[in-house]
Design an enzyme around this catalytic site. Sequence first.
Site, short mmCIF file in Angstrom:
data_model
loop_
_atom_site.label_atom_id
_atom_site.label_comp_id
_atom_site.label_asym_id
_atom_site.label_seq_id
_atom_site.Cartn_x
_atom_site.Cartn_y
_atom_site.Cartn_z
N ASN A 49 0.77 -1.22 -0.04
CA ASN A 49 0.20 -0.50 -0.27
C ASN A 49 0.72 1.13 0.37
OD1 ASN A 49 0.33 -1.05 2.51
ND2 ASN A 49 -1.28 0.31 3.74
N GLU A 51 0.43 5.54 0.72
CA GLU A 51 -0.60 6.32 1.49
C GLU A 51 0.00 6.90 0.61
OE1 GLU A 51 -1.29 5.59 5.74
OE2 GLU A 51 -2.51 3.51 5.18
N GLU A 62 -3.07 -4.42 -3.45
CA GLU A 62 -3.34 -5.19 -4.34
C GLU A 62 -3.23 -4.17 -5.71
OE1 GLU A 62 -5.32 -4.89 -1.54
OE2 GLU A 62 -5.99 -6.18 -0.07
N1 THU Z 1 -5.46 -1.80 2.60
C1 THU Z 1 -4.61 -2.23 2.09
O1 THU Z 1 -3.30 -1.85 1.19
N2 THU Z 1 -5.53 -3.51 1.24
C2 THU Z 1 -6.48 -4.13 1.97
O2 THU Z 1 -7.44 -5.42 0.87
C3 THU Z 1 -7.24 -3.55 3.54
C4 THU Z 1 -6.48 -2.44 3.14
C5 THU Z 1 -4.94 -0.93 3.01
C6 THU Z 1 -5.35 0.74 2.44
C7 THU Z 1 -4.61 1.39 3.48
O3 THU Z 1 -3.01 1.98 3.30
C8 THU Z 1 -4.31 0.69 4.72
O4 THU Z 1 -4.52 -0.39 4.38
C9 THU Z 1 -6.12 1.26 5.68
O5 THU Z 1 -6.47 1.31 5.96
#
Ligand code: THU
Length: 146
Positions: A49, A51, A62
């Site tokens: 992820n 941000e 994903e």
């Molecule tokens: N997040 C993901 O990367 N994948 C998921 O399937 C669920 C959520 C991330 C987004 C954000 O950076 C953090 O988790 C908290 O929501």
Amino acid sequence: MTTPPQVPDDAQLLELAREAATKAYIPYSTFPVGAALLTASGEVVQGCNVENASYGLTICAERTATTRMIVSSDGPDDADARRIVKVAIVGLKASPCFPCGACRQVLHEFGCQSVIVEEDGAPRAYPFAEILPHGFGPADLENPEG
Ligand code: THU
């Protein structure tokens, strides 16, 4: 993108997802997530992820992996390299960590058949139809019945 010497099993794919999670850019949530997808051409693509200060522009692990898969392929004719067989997901602070709704839709676009998460320390594979029942995808735009 890496082409492993042999197709990784679900436990190995989870380990690659875990490794990707350690690279997450998560100054706001501090919630690291990693994904490792296996393509129909046998390649593994990792994502984490990423941000953003505007919060809403955050990209999940994903979707990072999926976009990397597309740009790593040789183009639209390289169909197998653009098709997802399965994806493993690891949240370093959450087990199991299932994909969010937006990511389910994006994974469906590229044919994902199975989602692997960690449950009680062991891999568990969910058929994609359980993850996204009655999903809307590319085939639905080609329905001649309208
Ligand atoms: N997040 C993901 O990367 N994948 C998921 O399937 C669920 C959520 C991330 C987004 C954000 O950076 C953090 O988790 C908290 O929501």
